[in-house]
Design a protein around this motif. Structure first.
Motif, PDB file in Angstrom:
ATOM      1  N   UNK A   1       0.472  -1.098  -0.027  1.00  0.00           N
ATOM      2  CA  UNK A   1       0.213   0.135   0.141  1.00  0.00           C
ATOM      3  C   UNK A   1       0.389   1.440  -0.035  1.00  0.00           C
ATOM      4  N   UNK A   2       0.236   2.328  -1.217  1.00  0.00           N
ATOM      5  CA  UNK A   2       1.243   3.489  -0.900  1.00  0.00           C
ATOM      6  C   UNK A   2       0.268   4.935  -1.145  1.00  0.00           C
ATOM      7  N   UNK A   3       0.431   5.844  -0.095  1.00  0.00           N
ATOM      8  CA  UNK A   3      -0.073   6.931  -0.296  1.00  0.00           C
ATOM      9  C   UNK A   3       0.730   8.050  -0.270  1.00  0.00           C
ATOM     10  N   UNK A   4      -0.018   9.347  -0.997  1.00  0.00           N
ATOM     11  CA  UNK A   4       1.263   9.754  -1.396  1.00  0.00           C
ATOM     12  C   UNK A   4       1.510  11.420   0.162  1.00  0.00           C
ATOM     13  N   UNK A   5       2.504  11.494  -0.160  1.00  0.00           N
ATOM     14  CA  UNK A   5       2.843  12.587   1.212  1.00  0.00           C
ATOM     15  C   UNK A   5       1.142  14.026   1.604  1.00  0.00           C
ATOM     16  N   UNK A   6       1.002  13.829   0.220  1.00  0.00           N
ATOM     17  CA  UNK A   6       0.030  14.926   0.268  1.00  0.00           C
ATOM     18  C   UNK A   6      -0.703  14.970  -1.452  1.00  0.00           C
ATOM     19  N   UNK A   7      -1.394  15.553  -1.538  1.00  0.00           N
ATOM     20  CA  UNK A   7      -2.174  14.790  -2.992  1.00  0.00           C
ATOM     21  C   UNK A   7      -1.584  15.395  -3.615  1.00  0.00           C
ATOM     22  N   UNK A   8      -1.343  15.002  -5.081  1.00  0.00           N
ATOM     23  CA  UNK A   8      -0.204  15.669  -6.313  1.00  0.00           C
ATOM     24  C   UNK A   8       1.650  15.517  -5.985  1.00  0.00           C
ATOM     25  N   UNK A   9       1.196  15.448  -4.989  1.00  0.00           N
ATOM     26  CA  UNK A   9       2.750  15.068  -4.776  1.00  0.00           C
ATOM     27  C   UNK A   9       2.961  13.383  -5.069  1.00  0.00           C
ATOM     28  N   UNK A  10       4.685  13.390  -5.637  1.00  0.00           N
ATOM     29  CA  UNK A  10       4.998  11.796  -6.428  1.00  0.00           C
ATOM     30  C   UNK A  10       5.930  11.081  -5.388  1.00  0.00           C
ATOM     31  N   UNK A  11       5.897  11.885  -3.587  1.00  0.00           N
ATOM     32  CA  UNK A  11       6.771  11.334  -2.605  1.00  0.00           C
ATOM     33  C   UNK A  11       5.411  10.402  -2.176  1.00  0.00           C
ATOM     34  N   UNK A  12       5.819   9.160  -1.596  1.00  0.00           N
ATOM     35  CA  UNK A  12       5.048   8.891  -0.639  1.00  0.00           C
ATOM     36  C   UNK A  12       5.607   7.348   0.575  1.00  0.00           C
ATOM     37  N   UNK A  13       4.100   7.456   1.081  1.00  0.00           N
ATOM     38  CA  UNK A  13       4.436   6.626   2.526  1.00  0.00           C
ATOM     39  C   UNK A  13       3.762   4.605   2.232  1.00  0.00           C
ATOM     40  N   UNK A  14       4.475   4.247   2.831  1.00  0.00           N
ATOM     41  CA  UNK A  14       4.950   2.678   1.994  1.00  0.00           C
ATOM     42  C   UNK A  14       4.480   1.485   3.499  1.00  0.00           C
ATOM     43  N   UNK A  15       3.482   0.657   3.159  1.00  0.00           N
ATOM     44  CA  UNK A  15       3.418  -0.711   3.914  1.00  0.00           C
ATOM     45  C   UNK A  15       3.234  -1.265   3.523  1.00  0.00           C
ATOM     46  N   UNK A  16       3.788  -2.327   4.133  1.00  0.00           N
ATOM     47  CA  UNK A  16       3.636  -3.513   3.294  1.00  0.00           C
ATOM     48  C   UNK A  16       3.259  -4.666   4.478  1.00  0.00           C
ATOM     49  N   UNK A  17       3.118  -5.981   4.120  1.00  0.00           N
ATOM     50  CA  UNK A  17       2.963  -7.187   4.776  1.00  0.00           C
ATOM     51  C   UNK A  17       2.558  -8.226   3.780  1.00  0.00           C
ATOM     52  N   UNK A  18       4.148  -9.141   4.835  1.00  0.00           N
ATOM     53  CA  UNK A  18       3.775 -10.771   3.533  1.00  0.00           C
ATOM     54  C   UNK A  18       4.664 -11.744   4.670  1.00  0.00           C
ATOM     55  N   UNK A  19       3.516 -12.829   4.360  1.00  0.00           N
ATOM     56  CA  UNK A  19       3.751 -14.056   5.140  1.00  0.00           C
ATOM     57  C   UNK A  19       3.950 -15.110   4.516  1.00  0.00           C
ATOM     58  N   UNK A  20       4.356 -16.478   5.305  1.00  0.00           N
ATOM     59  CA  UNK A  20       4.846 -17.631   3.990  1.00  0.00           C
ATOM     60  C   UNK A  20       4.864 -18.594   5.455  1.00  0.00           C
ATOM     61  N   UNK A  21       3.360 -19.101   5.885  1.00  0.00           N
ATOM     62  CA  UNK A  21       3.143 -19.984   6.527  1.00  0.00           C
ATOM     63  C   UNK A  21       2.315 -20.738   6.443  1.00  0.00           C
ATOM     64  N   UNK A  22       3.525 -22.544   6.780  1.00  0.00           N
ATOM     65  CA  UNK A  22       2.783 -23.487   6.246  1.00  0.00           C
ATOM     66  C   UNK A  22       2.730 -24.458   8.026  1.00  0.00           C
ATOM     67  N   UNK A  23       1.609 -25.118   7.780  1.00  0.00           N
ATOM     68  CA  UNK A  23       0.913 -25.578   8.867  1.00  0.00           C
ATOM     69  C   UNK A  23       1.692 -26.796   9.034  1.00  0.00           C
TER      70      UNK A  23
END
Length: 425
Positions: A113-135
């Motif tokens: 997920x990415x969200x710009x610092x402010x509307x129209x800005x090319x710079x952004x905050x990024x959050x991620x999540x990943x899991x690999x969980x074989x039971x």
């Protein structure tokens, strides 16, 4: 043990399929032949078999897709003659200030997920999540097509991430973007049951930093196949583990706490000169290298194998490396390079025949004079694929690949047949 390995094959297939779930464009089953197949999502009007066809198009800013498939391997690698696959894919790009995409496949999930610092800005905050969980499933390596039972262990990871990025449009489509993201990924790498002679590295906190670069200028046709243009990218990952030790059978693997991986890709699609719009040429290269490698310090997308090949089908999966003819996640190499070339012909604008070939160079583990050793190996491959729209807005892909460089028991080759269907919600 055979049952455990069978379910591990299913789980590995789910992980790979998550990276290939693609939108089909809501394709109308009636179809016509056009010099240039329509672009993904765009409206068009044509005639086919005396009937007038109108397609209103659809909004590519919001997509939800699914993929189901089967891959048949022969000669059989380990105890995995068939790998089933299934996954969900989501994409949200409501405007230039927001981006969300994800692969969801039960035991493997990846969200960005990415969200710009402010509307129209090319710079952004990024959050991620990943899991690999074989039971409760022990996983090992395939060596010359045979299961390494002594090296089997239960393991997985959970890895959130946060970072900063830069993103801008480089073309008319919503996925024509240039992006750079620097992400910090603190996570847990865990281990469970293992084979009797195997010593686990032990559960540990793991801190990773990732730099990923993407440039996508591809025009995609109504089946999401790359039609023309260029895409390229690179990834670099530095990792550190709080607790680590020599591991493996008789502790023969070094316990490096730090590691560094790098990989890159490029893909080009262009018309065949003087041949008309039905013909396309596709060329792609993938390469990667790891310093202090082990089978636990690569993300699932960097373990090499065959199966579903999402070559150029969307911004997220274009750089996924695939070795046609190999089994899902068959190799854990220290380095690899793959060269791929394809000729594609469109009998109708909703169906495509692909003829492809190339070679891979990597260093799988092989048996030499009774010992396990890494050996630089060339793996040339060739194959044929059919991609076609179906009634109900579905995409069908049937793929056969032959690899001339695999070693499976007494044979020096591998074959794979992959059948998968994708659709949108």
């Amino acid at each position: 043990m055979a049952k455990r390995r069978w379910f591990h094959g299913i789980a590995a297939a789910l992980c790979s399929a998550a990276l290939a779930a693609q939108p089909t464009g809501g394709l109308t089953p009636a179809a016509a032949l056009a010099d240039d197949p329509p672009a993904l999502g765009e409206p068009f009007h044509t005639r086919f078999l005396g009937r007038e066809i109108r397609f209103p198009g659809f909004d590519r800013r919001r997509l939800d897709a699914w993929t189901l498939g089967l891959t048949f391997n022969f000669p059989t690698p380990g105890d995995r003659p068939v790998d089933p696959a299934g996954s969900l894919y989501l994409w949200r790009r409501p405007d230039e200030n927001h981006l969300l995409y994800g692969d969801i496949a039960l035991v493997y999930n990846h969200l960005f997920h990415a969200r710009s610092f402010r509307d129209g800005s090319p710079f952004e905050w990024v959050t991620t999540f990943e899991n690999y969980t074989l039971p409760k499933l022990q996983q090992g390596e395939l060596i010359e097509g045979r299961n390494d039972e002594d090296g089997e262990t239960e393991w997985g990871y959970v890895r959130p991430g946060i970072g900063l990025g830069y993103r801008r449009q480089v073309g008319p489509a919503v996925d024509n973007m240039a992006a750079a993201d620097l992400i910090v990924e603190p996570g847990l790498l865990y281990f469970g049951d293992h084979a009797q002679r195997f010593r686990s590295p032990g559960d540990t906190f793991e801190l990773r930093s990732r730099l990923q670069l993407r440039w996508d200028g591809l025009r995609r046709n109504l089946l999401s196949l790359p039609d023309r243009g260029l895409a390229f990218g690179a990834d670099g990952v530095w990792g550190w583990r709080a607790n680590w030790r020599d591991w493996g059978v008789d502790r023969r693997e070094n316990g490096h706490r730090h590691y560094l991986t790098g990989s890159g890709y490029a893909l080009a699609a262009l018309p065949v000169p003087f041949a008309g719009g039905r013909h396309r040429l596709i060329a792609a290269v993938n390469a990667g290298i790891t310093h202090h490698p082990d089978r636990f310090n690569r993300s699932v997308t960097r373990r090499l194998g065959g199966g579903i090949n999402p070559l150029g089908m969307d911004f997220h999966t274009t750089g996924f490396p695939v070795i046609p003819g190999a089994a899902y996640l068959e190799f854990f190499p220290r380095h690899y390079a793959i060269g791929y070339g394809e000729y594609r012909f469109a009998p109708t604008f909703f169906s495509f025949v692909h003829l492809y070939g190339g070679t891979a160079h990597l260093d799988p583990i092989r048996y030499r004079h009774g010992k396990r050793q890494r050996h630089n190996t060339l793996m040339p491959f060739a194959g044929v694929r059919l991609s076609s729209g179906l009634p109900g807005g579905l995409l069908l892909v049937v793929d056969y690949a032959h690899n001339f460089g695999l070693k499976r028991g007494r044979t020096g080759y591998g074959n794979q047949v992959t059948v998968w269907v994708s659709g949108m919600f």
